[in-house]
Design an enzyme around this catalytic site. Structure first.
Site, short mmCIF file in Angstrom:
data_model
loop_
_atom_site.label_atom_id
_atom_site.label_comp_id
_atom_site.label_asym_id
_atom_site.label_seq_id
_atom_site.Cartn_x
_atom_site.Cartn_y
_atom_site.Cartn_z
N ASP A 153 0.90 -1.32 -0.11
CA ASP A 153 -0.06 0.06 -0.04
C ASP A 153 0.79 1.30 -0.22
O ASP A 153 1.84 1.46 0.73
CB ASP A 153 -0.96 0.12 1.22
CG ASP A 153 -1.83 1.20 0.99
OD1 ASP A 153 -2.43 1.50 0.04
OD2 ASP A 153 -1.86 1.91 1.96
N ASP A 306 -8.57 4.18 5.52
CA ASP A 306 -7.34 4.63 5.08
C ASP A 306 -6.93 5.91 5.83
O ASP A 306 -6.40 6.82 5.41
CB ASP A 306 -7.44 5.23 3.63
CG ASP A 306 -6.11 5.20 2.79
OD1 ASP A 306 -5.12 4.64 3.62
OD2 ASP A 306 -6.10 5.50 1.71
ZN LIG Z 1 -3.18 2.99 -0.86
ZN LIG Z 2 -3.44 3.57 2.58
#
Ligand SMILES: [Zn+2]
Ligand SMILES: [Zn+2]
Length: 426
Positions: A153, A306
């Site tokens: 990520d 996130d």
């Molecule tokens: Zn990401």
């Molecule tokens: Zn992320």
């Protein structure tokens, strides 16, 4: 010790329960959930009139910044923010410093979590060493050390050959693989969504194709390897037809979005507001609508925050130099509740995406009110309106465009095993 929660709206998506009733907890475990529980011995009673009683949320996409960037966040403050947001389990991304590409880092995170964390922390390890997209990490040893999944990520594994091998390797070790879908050859140097505003503000745009091409490649590899891929933070309407196609073809995949992608548009950056600079970028009204419909249709099954903390050092600078990301652990629930208010989802369908489905992706049993389960309970006032002040935010970083804005829906109490946290005091 017994705790009796009285007259709440009990919502447990793992058992399809949604009714007005009581929940009894004994010694940190769920004892009973019923319409009416009468008890004559000594018991601590929590009145939950007009409140919702839920298992804790599971956030599959969080950046805790420890080790290496503790001025932005650490395991203690990040998990405290999670607690206040009703998130009682979270998975943390590996783009720390150093990145979590070795069993030593995985173990370090788990050890720090055992000392400092307010909620359960599951470390996600890197797919490739240093997230360079070249050499695959040692999945077996990482899993043994406690890694729950793998992801690069922050970066997409650009080399399709490496990604295919990683998927086969992850399949062998039964590790979930999470993809940050972004073809960097299309997005490099980009600042905001490519379109009217990028032209108006004179900022380099990030086209939707950067995401769509990445999603399509990952789906094709999932088909070929028959290894499920989890597509993180989808932001654009352009990916939706491909998700539909993948469902029709029975391709194994799961898809995630974040509250900002169904709440905000690129308009937020009109005044060069760095707090709204995220990756993927905020997009258009049409994209927001398409994401909501995809949630309704079940094409997107997971909502994650996130949560990406940054200090003023990274945010209170010129737009081009500001870091991407916003915090999200304490806005996850109030913003997601809008999907119920706007009629896109029922409470059970929403909490399936916030509790059950993310657990499935990670391969864990979801928090639930099944008898004998450890108590992971949140009590929520879905109607409470309040201003999100710096004081309320428990994260070290305050980088959110919702700062000093009005939110609706708040976690009032958390019962975690034998502890009761009263969160309505601020
Ligand atoms: Zn990401
Ligand atoms: Zn992320």
């Amino acid at each position: 010790m017994k705790i009796l929660i009285k007259k709440g709206r009990i919502i447990d998506p793992s058992q399809n329960l949604d009714f007005l009733g009581d929940l009894l907890i004994e010694n940190g475990k769920i004892l009973e959930v019923e319409k009416n529980i009468e008890i004559h011995e000594r018991v601590e009673i929590i009145e939950a009139n007009n409140l919702w009683v839920l298992p804790g949320l599971v956030d599959i996409h969080v950046h805790l910044r420890e080790p290496g960037e503790e001025w932005k966040e650490d395991i203690e403050t990040g998990t405290k923010s999670a607690l206040y947001g009703g998130v009682l389990r979270l998975a943390c991304m590996p783009n720390t410093k150093p990145p979590n590409d070795s069993p030593e880092v995985t173990k370090y995170i788990l050890e720090r979590a055992s000392q400092k964390a307010y909620v359960t922390v599951y470390p996600i390890a890197c797919i490739t060493k240093k997230q360079e997209g070249k050499e695959i990490t040692e999945f077996g040893r990482l899993k043994k050390a406690g890694a729950i999944a793998v992801s690069d990520d922050g970066k997409w594994v650009q080399d399709s050959g490496v990604m295919k091998r990683a998927m086969l390797y992850a399949k062998n070790f039964d590790l979930p693989i999470i993809s940050h879908c972004e073809d960097i050859s299309l997005s490099r140097g980009g600042q905001i969504n490519e379109g009217y505003f990028s032209a108006k503000l004179g900022l380099k745009g990030i086209p939707t194709s950067a995401e769509t091409i990445a999603v399509l490649r990952d789906l094709i590899l999932a088909k070929e390897t028959q290894k499920s891929v989890h597509l993180a933070h989808l932001s654009t309407k352009e990916v939706i037809p491909f998700l539909k196609w993948a469902k029709e073809e029975n391709i194994p995949f799961t898809a995630e979005t974040c509250p900002h992608y169904f709440t905000l548009t690129e308009r937020e950056v009109e005044n060069y507001n760095t707090l709204a600079k995220v990756n993927p970028p905020l997009r258009t009204e049409e994209d927001v609508l398409a994401i909501k419909l995809a949630l309704k249709e079940g094409l997107i099954e997971v909502i994650a925050s996130d949560h990406a903390p940054h200090s003023p050092l990274e945010k209170e600078i010129e737009f081009e130099h500001a870091s991407f990301g916003m915090i999200g652990l304490q806005t996850l629930l109030p913003l997601s509740l809008n999907l119920i208010r706007e009629g896109y989802l029922t409470p059970l369908a929403l909490f399936e995406k916030l509790i059950v489905n993310p657990s499935k992706v990670l391969g864990i049993d979801p928090p639930s009110f099944k008898k004998g389960n450890s108590a992971e309970v949140i009590i929520v006032d879905p109607e409470e309106e309040y201003v999100l002040t710096e004081e309320i935010i428990q994260s070290k970083s305050k980088n959110t465009p919702f700062l000093n804005k009005k939110l609706k829906g708040r976690v009032k109490k958390v019962i975690l095993k034998e502890k009761i946290f009263d969160l309505s005091l601020i």
